[in-house]
Design a protein around this motif. Sequence first.
Motif, PDB file in Angstrom:
ATOM      1  N   ARG A 101       0.866  -1.176   0.000  1.00 40.55           N
ATOM      2  CA  ARG A 101       0.000   0.000   0.000  1.00 40.55           C
ATOM      3  C   ARG A 101       0.904   1.227   0.000  1.00 40.55           C
ATOM      4  O   ARG A 101       1.702   1.420   0.922  1.00 40.55           O
ATOM      5  CB  ARG A 101      -0.939   0.006   1.206  1.00 40.55           C
ATOM      6  CG  ARG A 101      -1.885  -1.194   1.235  1.00 40.55           C
ATOM      7  CD  ARG A 101      -2.800  -1.153   2.448  1.00 40.55           C
ATOM      8  NE  ARG A 101      -3.768  -0.065   2.376  1.00 40.55           N
ATOM      9  CZ  ARG A 101      -4.909  -0.120   1.697  1.00 40.55           C
ATOM     10  NH1 ARG A 101      -5.229  -1.222   1.008  1.00 40.55           N
ATOM     11  NH2 ARG A 101      -5.747   0.900   1.694  1.00 40.55           N
ATOM     12  N   THR A 102       0.783   2.029  -1.041  1.00 39.79           N
ATOM     13  CA  THR A 102       1.617   3.221  -1.172  1.00 39.79           C
ATOM     14  C   THR A 102       0.771   4.393  -1.631  1.00 39.79           C
ATOM     15  O   THR A 102      -0.373   4.224  -2.081  1.00 39.79           O
ATOM     16  CB  THR A 102       2.742   3.028  -2.208  1.00 39.79           C
ATOM     17  OG1 THR A 102       2.169   3.051  -3.532  1.00 39.79           O
ATOM     18  CG2 THR A 102       3.485   1.719  -2.000  1.00 39.79           C
ATOM     19  N   TYR A 103       1.340   5.562  -1.535  1.00 41.73           N
ATOM     20  CA  TYR A 103       0.737   6.746  -2.143  1.00 41.73           C
ATOM     21  C   TYR A 103       1.558   7.085  -3.380  1.00 41.73           C
ATOM     22  O   TYR A 103       2.739   7.422  -3.272  1.00 41.73           O
ATOM     23  CB  TYR A 103       0.731   7.916  -1.160  1.00 41.73           C
ATOM     24  CG  TYR A 103       0.087   9.176  -1.701  1.00 41.73           C
ATOM     25  CD1 TYR A 103      -1.091   9.126  -2.438  1.00 41.73           C
ATOM     26  CD2 TYR A 103       0.656  10.426  -1.467  1.00 41.73           C
ATOM     27  CE1 TYR A 103      -1.684  10.278  -2.924  1.00 41.73           C
ATOM     28  CE2 TYR A 103       0.063  11.585  -1.944  1.00 41.73           C
ATOM     29  CZ  TYR A 103      -1.107  11.502  -2.679  1.00 41.73           C
ATOM     30  OH  TYR A 103      -1.695  12.646  -3.169  1.00 41.73           O
ATOM     31  N   VAL A 125       5.043   5.819   1.576  1.00 40.96           N
ATOM     32  CA  VAL A 125       4.248   4.882   2.356  1.00 40.96           C
ATOM     33  C   VAL A 125       3.837   5.558   3.654  1.00 40.96           C
ATOM     34  O   VAL A 125       4.688   6.105   4.368  1.00 40.96           O
ATOM     35  CB  VAL A 125       5.040   3.592   2.668  1.00 40.96           C
ATOM     36  CG1 VAL A 125       4.176   2.614   3.455  1.00 40.96           C
ATOM     37  CG2 VAL A 125       5.549   2.946   1.382  1.00 40.96           C
ATOM     38  N   ALA A 135       3.364  10.421   3.746  1.00 40.60           N
ATOM     39  CA  ALA A 135       2.081  10.232   3.070  1.00 40.60           C
ATOM     40  C   ALA A 135       0.972  10.078   4.092  1.00 40.60           C
ATOM     41  O   ALA A 135       1.127   9.363   5.085  1.00 40.60           O
ATOM     42  CB  ALA A 135       2.139   9.007   2.159  1.00 40.60           C
ATOM     43  N   GLN A 187      -3.300   7.670   0.839  1.00 44.79           N
ATOM     44  CA  GLN A 187      -2.814   6.352   0.420  1.00 44.79           C
ATOM     45  C   GLN A 187      -3.977   5.409   0.138  1.00 44.79           C
ATOM     46  O   GLN A 187      -3.985   4.708  -0.884  1.00 44.79           O
ATOM     47  CB  GLN A 187      -1.913   5.770   1.507  1.00 44.79           C
ATOM     48  CG  GLN A 187      -1.403   4.375   1.216  1.00 44.79           C
ATOM     49  CD  GLN A 187      -0.349   3.948   2.202  1.00 44.79           C
ATOM     50  OE1 GLN A 187       0.810   4.338   2.112  1.00 44.79           O
ATOM     51  NE2 GLN A 187      -0.737   3.137   3.182  1.00 44.79           N
ATOM     52  N   TRP A 217      -5.547   6.290  -3.156  1.00 43.24           N
ATOM     53  CA  TRP A 217      -4.717   5.908  -4.307  1.00 43.24           C
ATOM     54  C   TRP A 217      -4.757   4.394  -4.530  1.00 43.24           C
ATOM     55  O   TRP A 217      -4.884   3.933  -5.675  1.00 43.24           O
ATOM     56  CB  TRP A 217      -3.285   6.376  -4.119  1.00 43.24           C
ATOM     57  CG  TRP A 217      -2.422   6.010  -5.302  1.00 43.24           C
ATOM     58  CD1 TRP A 217      -1.431   5.087  -5.344  1.00 43.24           C
ATOM     59  CD2 TRP A 217      -2.537   6.540  -6.632  1.00 43.24           C
ATOM     60  NE1 TRP A 217      -0.909   5.013  -6.606  1.00 43.24           N
ATOM     61  CE2 TRP A 217      -1.557   5.890  -7.414  1.00 43.24           C
ATOM     62  CE3 TRP A 217      -3.362   7.497  -7.215  1.00 43.24           C
ATOM     63  CZ2 TRP A 217      -1.390   6.176  -8.775  1.00 43.24           C
ATOM     64  CZ3 TRP A 217      -3.192   7.787  -8.579  1.00 43.24           C
ATOM     65  CH2 TRP A 217      -2.220   7.130  -9.340  1.00 43.24           C
TER      66      TRP A 217
END
Length: 547
Positions: A418-420, A425, A474, A479, A482
């Motif tokens: 899970r990232t932006y 992260v 982030a 996040q 996204w």
Amino acid sequence: MTNSDTSARTQPGPDYDVLVIGAGFAGLHMLHELRANGYAVHVFETGSGVGGTWYWNRYPGARCDVESINYSYSFSPELEQEWDWSERFATQPEILRYAEYVADRFDLRRDISFNTPVESAVFDDEAGIWTLTTGAGGRSTARFLVTAVGCLSASRIPDFPGLDSFTGAVYHTGRWPHGPVDFSGKRVGVVGTGSSGIQAIPPLAEEAERLTVFQRTPNFTVPARNRPLGEEERREVKRNYRQLREQARNTPSGQLIEVAGKSAVAAPPEEVTAELERRWRAGGNFFVAAYADVLTDERSNRLVAEFVREKIRETVSDPVTAGKLSPTNHPIAAKRICVDTGYYETFNRPDVDLVDVRENPITEITPRGIRTTAGEHALDAIVFATGYDAMTGPLTRIDIRGSGGVPLAERWAAEGPRTYLGLAVAGFPNLFTITGPGSPSVLANVIMSIEQHVEWITGHLGHLRANGLTRSVARADAQDAWVEHVNKAADATLYPEANSWYLGANIPGKPRVFMPYVGGLDVYRKKCDEVAAGGYTGFALSGDDAS
């Protein structure tokens, strides 16, 4: 302290402004840009030289599947004019020479510690500092950390029973020896028919006494039609490089690929056949861009896939072998399309055998070779072309710990990455991930993806510096939004229908999440630009280290 102090800080505080992990194409460009903007920066690299993927992947037949004139940096017009590519699709040695040339041309090596793997990176919430510990026990600190570890660098060999008992030589395409390997007179087994296997099999067949290919899943591959680049062709590209680069930046793939039509289904059948034939003869991965709906419409996909299966039947003389080589369990291009030189023709050789390990699975590696449920295959050497723990593996193999000491591997263990924007992260302040999960990365020209990320990170750090800010992280809500967008974009395509490394399907226990962003590099670039123009929306920025 590191073994290079030329850019270390002299004032109290961390050793550097920025530490970078990896000296491949991403790390080299990041180093160049940060240094040019006045940052004290240092790079740590596991290998003894630059090049990343092209340093490690030295297997026979290793070649880029993006045309050389596109698989190169655009940040320096002078570099573009100085370097000459010899072939349409460059080989590994030529690409490595290019990376080495760049490192020397911009004097980058003095700020790189080679043979220095990073074991851990820990963020100190109170101090707002990252501390990196290397395999040699060294420690370095910086305000910001950038990972440039690549998407396909964590090679893996399946845990076959008896592997350690094999008395012959064992190789992995992603960790190939740096010296010559002689297969003449040997019985060689290749396990895996993904991109590296498809490239390695033809030259290995020419050298080995006998080659046995162990295939679980056949993959779609198209001919490269590689050729030397003529002098006038190179001059023409150099005359127009700036314009060509700008055009490529505004395409989904970061390449100048012609799209013939919106739908293969809507076009007359004879027109579709003619267009696919034209692209097959031209060669290269632009074959699958013939129609815009190849990855969104099952009917169009079937038309293109059946064209390739017919080509396999035309090329491979034995119908049973041709059938085994014909993919039927996934849409074409839902797994990474491969580009080959003489792959299907190789199976017409009398000294090449194809073993279907879906029908007869591998049960163990024996001292003499590989045993399947149908019997034992005696071998002198085994080449594992079994791929990588893609996209997340290079990051989670390092013990990266953010706020509160939470490991990144633990954060991603249950739900996947899970990232932006694939850049940051939540919970990991001042960490930026070049071509991370959630960005176009492997679905586009990766050099152009790298450059876009490097430029964005440099701009973001400049914004922090100009505004007296020291921390960027982030936000969890940004996040989440996204990740939801990335998932919806993937679900609108045929990509998730294939058990591919895009989904992590090749790693037992890895969460099934489609990791790259399918919306296109052009759309993604606009989103990142909007975030920057809005003062870096989605990020919590502060100047108080204790906040």
